[in-house]
Design a protein around this motif. Sequence first.
Motif, PDB file in Angstrom:
ATOM      1  N   ALA A 166       0.851  -1.217  -0.012  1.00  0.00           N
ATOM      2  CA  ALA A 166      -0.117  -0.094   0.092  1.00  0.00           C
ATOM      3  C   ALA A 166       1.016   1.237  -0.107  1.00  0.00           C
ATOM      4  N   ARG A 167       1.992   1.274   0.707  1.00  0.00           N
ATOM      5  CA  ARG A 167       2.787   2.521   0.731  1.00  0.00           C
ATOM      6  C   ARG A 167       3.406   2.610  -0.456  1.00  0.00           C
ATOM      7  N   ARG A 183       0.906   4.027  -2.797  1.00  0.00           N
ATOM      8  CA  ARG A 183       0.625   5.625  -2.737  1.00  0.00           C
ATOM      9  C   ARG A 183       1.752   6.470  -3.110  1.00  0.00           C
ATOM     10  N   GLY A 198      -0.414   8.113  -5.426  1.00  0.00           N
ATOM     11  CA  GLY A 198      -1.201   8.891  -4.650  1.00  0.00           C
ATOM     12  C   GLY A 198      -2.526   8.184  -3.934  1.00  0.00           C
ATOM     13  N   ASP A 199      -3.457   8.900  -3.528  1.00  0.00           N
ATOM     14  CA  ASP A 199      -4.418   8.091  -2.970  1.00  0.00           C
ATOM     15  C   ASP A 199      -5.609   7.329  -3.573  1.00  0.00           C
ATOM     16  N   ARG A 200      -5.311   7.464  -5.047  1.00  0.00           N
ATOM     17  CA  ARG A 200      -6.127   6.754  -5.972  1.00  0.00           C
ATOM     18  C   ARG A 200      -5.264   6.102  -7.147  1.00  0.00           C
ATOM     19  N   THR A 244      -8.355   2.419  -3.998  1.00  0.00           N
ATOM     20  CA  THR A 244      -7.356   2.988  -3.155  1.00  0.00           C
ATOM     21  C   THR A 244      -5.948   2.042  -2.948  1.00  0.00           C
ATOM     22  N   PRO A 245      -4.853   2.696  -2.511  1.00  0.00           N
ATOM     23  CA  PRO A 245      -3.817   1.723  -2.518  1.00  0.00           C
ATOM     24  C   PRO A 245      -3.968   0.767  -1.534  1.00  0.00           C
ATOM     25  N   GLU A 246      -4.739   0.676  -0.274  1.00  0.00           N
ATOM     26  CA  GLU A 246      -5.004  -0.429   0.588  1.00  0.00           C
ATOM     27  C   GLU A 246      -5.911  -1.530   0.004  1.00  0.00           C
TER      28      GLU A 246
END
Length: 203
Positions: free
Chosen positions: A129-130, A133, A137-139, A145-147
Amino acid sequence: MARARSEERRAEILRAALEVIAERGYRGAALGAVAERVGLTQQGLLHYFPTKEALLVAVLGERDRWDTSGGRDRENWRLDLLDSLVEYNAMRPGIVQTFSALLGESVTDGHPAREFFTERYAQVRENMARVLRLEFGDRLPGGLTPERAAPLLTAVMDGLQYQWLLDPSAVDMPGAFRDFLALLGGDGTAEDAPGRPGADRAG
């Protein structure tokens, strides 16, 4: 002093186990072969690692540490470094085989490797996820989303390993991973992925 000698001995055993796995594969990595390489009896080896599974899990943990050394600290991973890691794994089938075999076995209740893989995957998803991102970015371009995308990225990396181990002539693991990165980035068709045949040709 005794503790330092014990840690040094454990490190020596792990290096020997890695060598044996590289030469003989997962099935051929017998405790006796590892013990002989470091000048121990099999019983002496069991003083440091009580079972073969315990030894192999320790080898995998050490492999993770090696993979994140030399500037590849997980907190600083990027997508291109993941690409390089997949390339590197394609050059060490014995370790990939050990990882994949233990991973498959670890889903059973009470398996000695279950805790290792459970904790490892929690950390890997966080790291992925890191990475995503940092890249997007956030999307992501597709809206995730990265998550939400992190488990998919993790699944592709490990799932490709199984397919490659079963039929390496049919599965280009590094190339397929680059194809997936192209899909994540919304870069168009697989032929446009960097490093794939035709990637540098004009349309």
